[in-house]
Design a protein around this motif. Structure first.
Motif, mmCIF file in Angstrom:
data_model
loop_
_atom_site.group_PDB
_atom_site.id
_atom_site.type_symbol
_atom_site.label_atom_id
_atom_site.label_comp_id
_atom_site.label_asym_id
_atom_site.label_seq_id
_atom_site.Cartn_x
_atom_site.Cartn_y
_atom_site.Cartn_z
ATOM 1 N N PHE A 135 44.532 4.973 21.119
ATOM 2 C CA PHE A 135 44.579 5.915 22.031
ATOM 3 C C PHE A 135 45.170 7.147 21.720
ATOM 4 O O PHE A 135 44.885 8.355 22.269
ATOM 5 C CB PHE A 135 45.987 5.287 22.950
ATOM 6 N N GLU A 136 45.864 7.298 20.682
ATOM 7 C CA GLU A 136 46.202 8.900 20.070
ATOM 8 C C GLU A 136 45.057 9.637 19.821
ATOM 9 O O GLU A 136 45.022 10.974 20.162
ATOM 10 C CB GLU A 136 46.994 8.527 18.820
ATOM 11 N N GLU A 137 43.643 9.288 19.533
ATOM 12 C CA GLU A 137 42.874 9.983 19.293
ATOM 13 C C GLU A 137 42.223 10.659 20.816
ATOM 14 O O GLU A 137 41.523 11.649 20.380
ATOM 15 C CB GLU A 137 41.522 9.105 18.910
ATOM 16 N N HIS A 138 42.756 10.184 21.830
ATOM 17 C CA HIS A 138 42.554 10.841 22.883
ATOM 18 C C HIS A 138 43.540 11.933 23.341
ATOM 19 O O HIS A 138 43.494 12.550 24.456
ATOM 20 C CB HIS A 138 42.306 9.832 23.853
ATOM 21 N N VAL A 139 44.690 12.243 22.696
ATOM 22 C CA VAL A 139 45.160 13.138 22.596
ATOM 23 C C VAL A 139 45.112 14.334 21.713
ATOM 24 O O VAL A 139 45.276 14.383 20.760
ATOM 25 C CB VAL A 139 46.816 12.979 22.401
#
Length: 217
Positions: A53-57
């Motif tokens: 998920f962090e790759e989408h921030v």
């Protein structure tokens, strides 16, 4: 004698709420950045690796100090992108080019926060549903109970219990009348303990909206 198991829902501290559905993860249990804060039961659904998920921030630099804050019980679909304040370029100089990010001596020309269009924290409320391929721009606040349509670009605040969509994303309608919205915002069911949610789930999931006014204590 078979032991009776009393279940009040999935474990909010597990990565996969349902071990048979590996594309859904509880976000708070896979994040590592201290500037991303996520509440219990909020999930990300992505068959290409929900654990990442962090790759989408994106453009999220600690030295800027902005946070992504997401409440409880949110449903976030595949393709989300939260664009943070690090994506902004200075606008009050001749060029907008970010020389400092390239290094090689150019880093001494790093702009201060006062030189950037800093928008502050990005905040998503509780019980928010975000459809596929949505982009949320820096500093946006999305209210409790809102629904964001697929492929939207959210550039401004969205009020509680609004249905919104488009590029730029705009409010289409409110999900309920103002009286019920005010009641729900005061009720804050997402802050109940697991047992109380379980006991009142019939009301929470019913299309008879008056049932929520007859909740069990």
């Amino acid at each position: 004698m078979q032991r009776r198991i009393n279940r009040m829902g999935p474990d909010p501290n597990s990565i996969y709420p349902n071990a048979d559905v590996r594309q859904v993860v509880y976000i708070k249990n896979v994040i590592t950045r201290p500037n991303i804060l996520v509440g219990d039961y909020t999930y990300y659904d992505d068959s290409n690796g929900a654990e990442r998920f962090e790759e989408h921030v994106t453009h999220h630099y600690e030295f800027l100090g902005d946070k992504l804050i997401i409440g409880k019980f949110c449903a976030i679909a595949k393709g989300i992108e939260f664009v943070m304040n690090g994506a902004n370029h200075r606008m009050n100089s001749v060029t907008t080019y970010p020389f400092n990010l390239m290094g090689g001596g150019w880093e001494k020309f790093t702009p201060g926060i006062e030189d950037l269009p800093f928008k502050g924290d990005t905040v998503v409320g509780n019980d928010v549903w975000i459809g596929q391929n949505v982009t949320v721009m820096p500093g946006v606040h999305i209210g409790d109970g809102a629904v964001i349509a697929a492929n939207s670009v959210v550039t401004r605040d969205i009020p509680p219990y609004a249905v919104a969509g488009g590029n730029p994303c705009r409010e289409i309608r409110r999900r309920f009348d103002e009286e019920l919205i005010s009641y729900l915002l005061e009720l804050k069911w997402w802050d109940w303990d697991a047992e109380k949610i379980f006991r009142n789930m019939d009301a929470l999931c019913s299309k008879d909206l008056q049932k929520i006014r007859k909740i069990a204590d």
